[in-house]
Design an enzyme around this catalytic site. Structure first.
Site, PDB file in Angstrom:
ATOM      1  N   LEU A 179      43.962  28.524  53.540  1.00 11.44           N
ATOM      2  CA  LEU A 179      43.804  27.189  53.621  1.00 11.44           C
ATOM      3  C   LEU A 179      44.686  26.515  52.621  1.00 11.44           C
ATOM      4  O   LEU A 179      44.799  27.119  51.421  1.00 11.44           O
ATOM      5  CB  LEU A 179      42.247  26.935  53.075  1.00 11.44           C
ATOM      6  CG  LEU A 179      41.248  27.528  54.057  1.00 11.44           C
ATOM      7  CD1 LEU A 179      39.896  26.600  53.498  1.00 11.44           C
ATOM      8  CD2 LEU A 179      41.244  27.242  55.424  1.00 11.44           C
ATOM      9  N   GLY A 292      50.285  24.766  40.588  1.00  9.11           N
ATOM     10  CA  GLY A 292      49.195  25.044  40.227  1.00  9.11           C
ATOM     11  C   GLY A 292      48.075  25.446  41.095  1.00  9.11           C
ATOM     12  O   GLY A 292      48.273  25.798  42.188  1.00  9.11           O
ATOM     13  N   CYS A 295      44.781  28.910  43.309  1.00  4.55           N
ATOM     14  CA  CYS A 295      45.234  30.084  44.304  1.00  4.55           C
ATOM     15  C   CYS A 295      46.703  30.808  43.562  1.00  4.55           C
ATOM     16  O   CYS A 295      46.545  31.730  42.944  1.00  4.55           O
ATOM     17  CB  CYS A 295      45.541  29.890  45.472  1.00  4.55           C
ATOM     18  SG  CYS A 295      43.966  29.483  46.135  1.00  4.55           S
TER      19      CYS A 295
END
Length: 475
Positions: A179, A292, A295
């Site tokens: 995602l 950033g 993940c």
């Protein structure tokens, strides 16, 4: 039965697979209703599945059952309300209900960085799997979707065998998520690939059935969705390898920005020129403040830690430099601010006391309210620590930013954030900021100085409006 590897086509496995619940389609559950689990649960209900979402956070479950999405993700609110009303979707804090309901249980809990090490904290995975396994009374498939170190699926199998009878028929599989925040609804409904790590034909069949809604939608839209069927280790490595590659590409162009600043080049022109090479491509070649979010930063660190444990640490040593380049971009913005304000930099950094700075952006990227490891918020905090009076505005992330950095001043809009500012820093590339009128803003500020931390502004337009402009890696 062991299945052959690899299979890359979404073709039905040999023989029909009947869901253990007896339902026409597998009933699916999503354990963890944070960004990942809530999005998947809502979107899978939209695909026509019966879905039950689980979380230990009763307030979050109450919000979801009331039709309120606890995260900012375009399009998700409407889908939640529609599928709650249709009766396909509900949320619970009762693990026994989850175990009784589901045929396929997706583990979607967080795997944050350990507090005192680079590796991933798997305590939430362990808690979810253990709690579920203890409640299961019939065959089911437990599927990991969280991003984890390679070897986790085998460990989950051991957890399941420890807490369930061997003849109950509980199997484990892994299917990583891909995602992108701000585009997550489309990424679930229209993925560019599906990867599954399985050990049996039954698990393969169950996962095919659990994804059939995705394939059916693709067929109606004349698209193809490749399905890569592979082993546990490869399935686990796919997500972290992809994140490592993207992080490397971003840090590469930011390293080129450093060289351009030293040599007098323009990194935006450089990126455009090399991006025409089809072997390179232009995606993720936007130099700026760096990456950033929840993940990339923690995943590349966990990847390094796991490789070290496996005796392959040398292979990923470059990721340490990728991380360092990324973090340097934050301090570079502070230095650019000091240069524009004609402030000296001492051993402890620049002194920005007495200066008012308007910061536009707090989230790690636009179209989300996520401020986890957000470079924009990190820079705002650094500016504050340097003595500046920092006023922040973000279209979606204000509440979360205030909880993380309460020492900053938060404003209700762009105009309020920049009013009376000696310097403006654009740190998240929201459309509202990209399209802002530099002439109108120029009438509000005390000094027409701007640091474009995302290289998202039209530098010519801003300089013509009388602003001193500084980009990242630009003249």
């Amino acid at each position: 039965m062991t299945i052959p590897y690899p299979n890359t086509q979404p073709v039905p496995p040999i023989g029909a697979v009947t869901p253990p619940s007896g339902a026409p389609r597998p009933r699916v559950t999503f354990l963890g209703t944070g960004y990942l689990g809530a999005t998947y649960a809502i979107c899978y209900a939209e695909l026509g599945y019966e879905v039950l979402g689980f979380d230990v956070d009763a307030d979050k479950i109450a919000m979801l059952n009331a039709g309120e999405v606890p995260i900012h993700e375009p399009g998700l609110d409407e889908l939640l309300k529609r599928n709650l009303a249709a009766g396909r979707l509900r949320f619970s804090t009762d693990m026994a209900e989850v175990a009784e309901f589901g045929d396929v249980h997706f583990i979607c809990v967080g795997t944050p960085q350990q507090a005192d090490a680079l590796g991933a904290n798997l305590s939430y995975v362990e808690a979810a799997v253990t709690s579920l396994a203890q409640q299961l009374t019939r065959p089911a498939l437990i599927v990991g979707k969280s991003t984890v170190p390679v070897g986790t699926a085998e460990w989950v199998e051991q957890l399941v065998s420890k807490h369930t009878p061997a003849d109950l028929g509980i199997e484990v599989a892994w299917s990583p998520e891909f995602l992108q925040e701000g585009f997550a609804v489309d990424d679930v409904l229209r993925p560019n690939r599906i990867v599954v790590g399985v050990k049996s034909e039954w698990a393969n069949g169950m996962l095919y059935a659990a994804h059939k809604g995705v394939f059916d939608l693709a067929a109606t839209e004349d698209r193809e969705v490749p399905m890569v069927v592979t082993d546990f280790a490869t399935a686990e490595l796919v997500k972290v390898a992809a994140n490592a590659f993207l992080a490397t590409k971003i840090s590469f162009i930011n390293a080129m920005a450093e060289v351009c600043e030293a040599a007098g080049g323009d990194v935006t022109h450089l990126a455009r020129a090399i991006g025409f090479d089809p072997r390179i491509g232009n995606r993720f070649l936007q130099a700026g403040l760096g990456f950033g979010g929840a993940c990339l930063p923690k995943d590349i660190r966990a990847f390094q830690a796991r490789a070290q444990e496996l005796g392959a640490g040398e292979a990923l040593r470059f990721l340490h430099e990728v991380d360092l380049i990324n973090l340097r971009r934050r301090t570079r913005v502070v230095q650019l601010a000091a240069d524009l304000l004609d402030r000296r930099t001492g051993p402890a950094g620049p002194d920005l006391s007495g200066v008012r700075i308007g910061v536009l952006g707090a989230t790690f990227k636009p179209n989300t309210d996520d401020v986890r490891d957000a470079p924009a918020l990190a820079v705002a905090t650094l500016l504050h620590k340097a003595g500046a009076d920092v006023h922040v505005y973000d279209p979606a992330g204000m509440e979360r930013a205030r909880a993380v950095a309460p020492e900053l001043t938060y404003e209700p809009g762009i105009n309020e954030a920049v009013a009376g500012a000696d310097l403006v820093c654009v740190l998240t590339e929201w459309a509202d900021f990209r399209n802002a009128d530099p002439v109108a803003l120029g009438a509000l500020v005390a000094g027409r100085r701007v640091v474009d931390g995302r290289n998202c502004l039209d530098s010519t337009l801003w300089t013509q409006a009388g602003w001193e402009y500084r980009g990242m890696g630009r003249p």
